[in-house]
Scaffold this motif. Structure first.
Motif, PDB file in Angstrom:
ATOM      1  N   UNK A  79       0.843  -1.199   0.000  1.00 62.20           N
ATOM      2  CA  UNK A  79       0.000   0.000   0.000  1.00 62.20           C
ATOM      3  C   UNK A  79       0.880   1.252   0.000  1.00 62.20           C
ATOM      4  N   UNK A  80       1.945   1.222   0.811  1.00 65.25           N
ATOM      5  CA  UNK A  80       2.866   2.358   0.863  1.00 65.25           C
ATOM      6  C   UNK A  80       3.629   2.488  -0.447  1.00 65.25           C
ATOM      7  N   UNK A  81       4.037   1.365  -1.006  1.00 64.03           N
ATOM      8  CA  UNK A  81       4.750   1.400  -2.288  1.00 64.03           C
ATOM      9  C   UNK A  81       3.883   2.017  -3.378  1.00 64.03           C
ATOM     10  N   UNK A  82       2.599   1.698  -3.384  1.00 63.24           N
ATOM     11  CA  UNK A  82       1.696   2.179  -4.429  1.00 63.24           C
ATOM     12  C   UNK A  82       1.310   3.644  -4.238  1.00 63.24           C
ATOM     13  N   UNK A  83       1.246   4.099  -2.981  1.00 65.90           N
ATOM     14  CA  UNK A  83       0.800   5.468  -2.705  1.00 65.90           C
ATOM     15  C   UNK A  83       1.692   6.145  -1.666  1.00 65.90           C
ATOM     16  N   UNK A  84       2.968   6.341  -1.969  1.00 68.57           N
ATOM     17  CA  UNK A  84       3.886   6.922  -0.980  1.00 68.57           C
ATOM     18  C   UNK A  84       3.483   8.323  -0.527  1.00 68.57           C
ATOM     19  N   UNK A  85       2.761   9.044  -1.373  1.00 64.13           N
ATOM     20  CA  UNK A  85       2.351  10.403  -1.022  1.00 64.13           C
ATOM     21  C   UNK A  85       1.380  10.433   0.144  1.00 64.13           C
ATOM     22  N   UNK A  86       0.771   9.300   0.484  1.00 62.70           N
ATOM     23  CA  UNK A  86      -0.206   9.244   1.566  1.00 62.70           C
ATOM     24  C   UNK A  86       0.426   8.959   2.923  1.00 62.70           C
ATOM     25  N   UNK A  87       1.739   8.816   2.980  1.00 59.15           N
ATOM     26  CA  UNK A  87       2.415   8.436   4.220  1.00 59.15           C
ATOM     27  C   UNK A  87       3.588   9.368   4.502  1.00 59.15           C
ATOM     28  N   UNK A  88       3.981   9.480   5.778  1.00 62.05           N
ATOM     29  CA  UNK A  88       5.153  10.308   6.111  1.00 62.05           C
ATOM     30  C   UNK A  88       6.386   9.808   5.365  1.00 62.05           C
ATOM     31  N   UNK A  97      13.198   0.588   2.250  1.00 59.17           N
ATOM     32  CA  UNK A  97      14.533  -0.001   2.387  1.00 59.17           C
ATOM     33  C   UNK A  97      14.581  -1.147   3.392  1.00 59.17           C
ATOM     34  N   UNK A  98      14.172  -0.886   4.622  1.00 61.54           N
ATOM     35  CA  UNK A  98      14.386  -1.851   5.706  1.00 61.54           C
ATOM     36  C   UNK A  98      13.440  -3.040   5.670  1.00 61.54           C
ATOM     37  N   UNK A 103      17.774  -4.807   1.498  1.00 58.22           N
ATOM     38  CA  UNK A 103      17.891  -3.361   1.604  1.00 58.22           C
ATOM     39  C   UNK A 103      17.772  -2.647   0.277  1.00 58.22           C
ATOM     40  N   UNK A 104      17.238  -3.334  -0.743  1.00 59.55           N
ATOM     41  CA  UNK A 104      17.065  -2.727  -2.061  1.00 59.55           C
ATOM     42  C   UNK A 104      15.742  -1.986  -2.109  1.00 59.55           C
ATOM     43  N   UNK A 105      15.752  -0.767  -2.583  1.00 58.38           N
ATOM     44  CA  UNK A 105      14.572   0.086  -2.623  1.00 58.38           C
ATOM     45  C   UNK A 105      13.411  -0.617  -3.320  1.00 58.38           C
ATOM     46  N   UNK A 106      12.360  -0.921  -2.539  1.00 57.14           N
ATOM     47  CA  UNK A 106      11.190  -1.648  -3.015  1.00 57.14           C
ATOM     48  C   UNK A 106      11.589  -2.917  -3.767  1.00 57.14           C
ATOM     49  N   UNK A 107      12.513  -3.660  -3.154  1.00 56.54           N
ATOM     50  CA  UNK A 107      13.009  -4.883  -3.771  1.00 56.54           C
ATOM     51  C   UNK A 107      12.180  -6.111  -3.466  1.00 56.54           C
ATOM     52  N   UNK A 108      10.982  -5.919  -2.940  1.00 54.97           N
ATOM     53  CA  UNK A 108      10.115  -7.039  -2.590  1.00 54.97           C
ATOM     54  C   UNK A 108      10.011  -7.202  -1.079  1.00 54.97           C
ATOM     55  N   UNK A 109       8.830  -7.496  -0.606  1.00 57.52           N
ATOM     56  CA  UNK A 109       8.590  -7.636   0.835  1.00 57.52           C
ATOM     57  C   UNK A 109       9.493  -8.713   1.428  1.00 57.52           C
ATOM     58  N   UNK A 110      10.267  -8.340   2.429  1.00 58.49           N
ATOM     59  CA  UNK A 110      11.249  -9.254   3.016  1.00 58.49           C
ATOM     60  C   UNK A 110      10.584 -10.262   3.950  1.00 58.49           C
ATOM     61  N   UNK A 111      10.865 -11.539   3.717  1.00 63.16           N
ATOM     62  CA  UNK A 111      10.365 -12.595   4.601  1.00 63.16           C
ATOM     63  C   UNK A 111      11.262 -13.813   4.409  1.00 63.16           C
ATOM     64  N   UNK A 112      11.188 -14.740   5.342  1.00 61.70           N
ATOM     65  CA  UNK A 112      11.908 -16.002   5.196  1.00 61.70           C
ATOM     66  C   UNK A 112      11.111 -17.114   5.863  1.00 61.70           C
ATOM     67  N   UNK A 163      26.773  -2.085 -13.154  1.00 61.08           N
ATOM     68  CA  UNK A 163      26.040  -2.945 -12.226  1.00 61.08           C
ATOM     69  C   UNK A 163      24.563  -2.605 -12.326  1.00 61.08           C
ATOM     70  N   UNK A 164      23.735  -3.499 -11.789  1.00 60.94           N
ATOM     71  CA  UNK A 164      22.291  -3.249 -11.794  1.00 60.94           C
ATOM     72  C   UNK A 164      21.798  -2.897 -10.401  1.00 60.94           C
ATOM     73  N   UNK A 165      22.717  -2.529  -9.528  1.00 60.60           N
ATOM     74  CA  UNK A 165      22.343  -2.273  -8.149  1.00 60.60           C
ATOM     75  C   UNK A 165      21.632  -0.936  -7.970  1.00 60.60           C
ATOM     76  N   UNK A 166      21.835  -0.013  -8.884  1.00 66.62           N
ATOM     77  CA  UNK A 166      21.299   1.319  -8.725  1.00 66.62           C
ATOM     78  C   UNK A 166      20.556   1.746  -9.981  1.00 66.62           C
TER      79      UNK A 166
END
Length: 229
Positions: A79-88, A97-98, A103-112, A163-166
């Motif tokens: 939701x934040x990724x889709x509408x960042x303007x609606x959040x601080x 990031x976190x 730590x890749x910007x919107x690199x996919x929801x982190x889980x394991x 590189x494709x990191x950035x």
């Protein structure tokens, strides 16, 4: 901070070389401060710049006492990724990031499979790291527009070539010319990269692994350069 391209693991190898040349009261300047994983280990006058507005908003907020949330659901992440303007902005920076893999910007929801809470881990890490931000001047903008105090020590960790990191669009030729110019102005300039033009000399090499996604880890030789002039 977990951040794509972070130097946190190799800072202990790079910092002694640079700090050995730092003069008393000399400003430490980072035009590409990223996750602040170098500048947080330096004392004295410090300036950290980055063009990423959400990243700088997060760092400034942390410096001012912001404590990130300890739980971010997958639904809220997207939701934040889709509408960042609606959040601080600091929340967008934290989640983007976190709470993303590697730590890749919107690199996919982190889980394991273990069910680790990445938001909680990130919040704790950042709250601890922020204790070292006192006195740091964080600024958002293009490195070319920075007003750098005279005779500063400048550490550059720019988007790496090939590189494709950035994100695309970083002009490497302009960057290296800028480093030459800053050196001629009297600044002490160090650059982290994998390679450099022939008029720059490598002063340190470190082999480590770079994580590009959850299935890929590549061995790389990190190098620290200086202009020969």
């Amino acid at each position: 901070m977990q951040y794509m391209g972070s130097k946190n693991r190799i800072a202990k190898h790079l910092l002694p070389i640079m700090l050995a040349e730092r003069k008393p009261e000399q400003w430490w300047v980072e035009p590409f401060v990223g996750g602040a994983n170098m500048i947080d280990k330096v004392e004295g006058n410090r300036m950290g710049n980055d063009s990423h507005e959400f990243l700088i908003s997060l760092l400034v907020a942390l410096k001012d006492g912001y404590v990130p949330p300890t739980n971010i659901s997958k639904e809220l992440y997207y939701a934040i990724k889709s509408n960042p303007q609606d959040y601080p902005k600091e929340l967008v920076g934290f989640v983007g990031f976190l709470c993303s893999f590697g730590g890749k910007w919107w690199g996919g929801y982190a889980f394991n499979k273990k069910g680790d809470n990445y938001a909680d881990r990130g919040s704790r890490v950042l709250t601890k790291q922020a204790k070292n931000f006192s006195g740091v001047f964080f600024k958002c903008g293009d490195y070319l527009d920075m007003e750098i105090p005279p005779n500063s020590l400048i550490y550059c960790d720019p988007p790496y070539a090939n590189t494709c990191e950035y994100k695309d669009g970083f002009n490497q030729d302009v960057f290296w010319d800028w480093c030459r110019t800053q050196t001629k102005k009297g600044h002490t300039v160090f650059i982290s990269e994998y390679s450099a033009p022939n008029d720059f000399v490598c002063v340190k090499e470190i082999q480590h692994k770079t994580i590009l996604d959850k299935n890929s880890q590549y061995p790389r030789i990190e190098k620290l350069f200086r202009y020969k002039a």
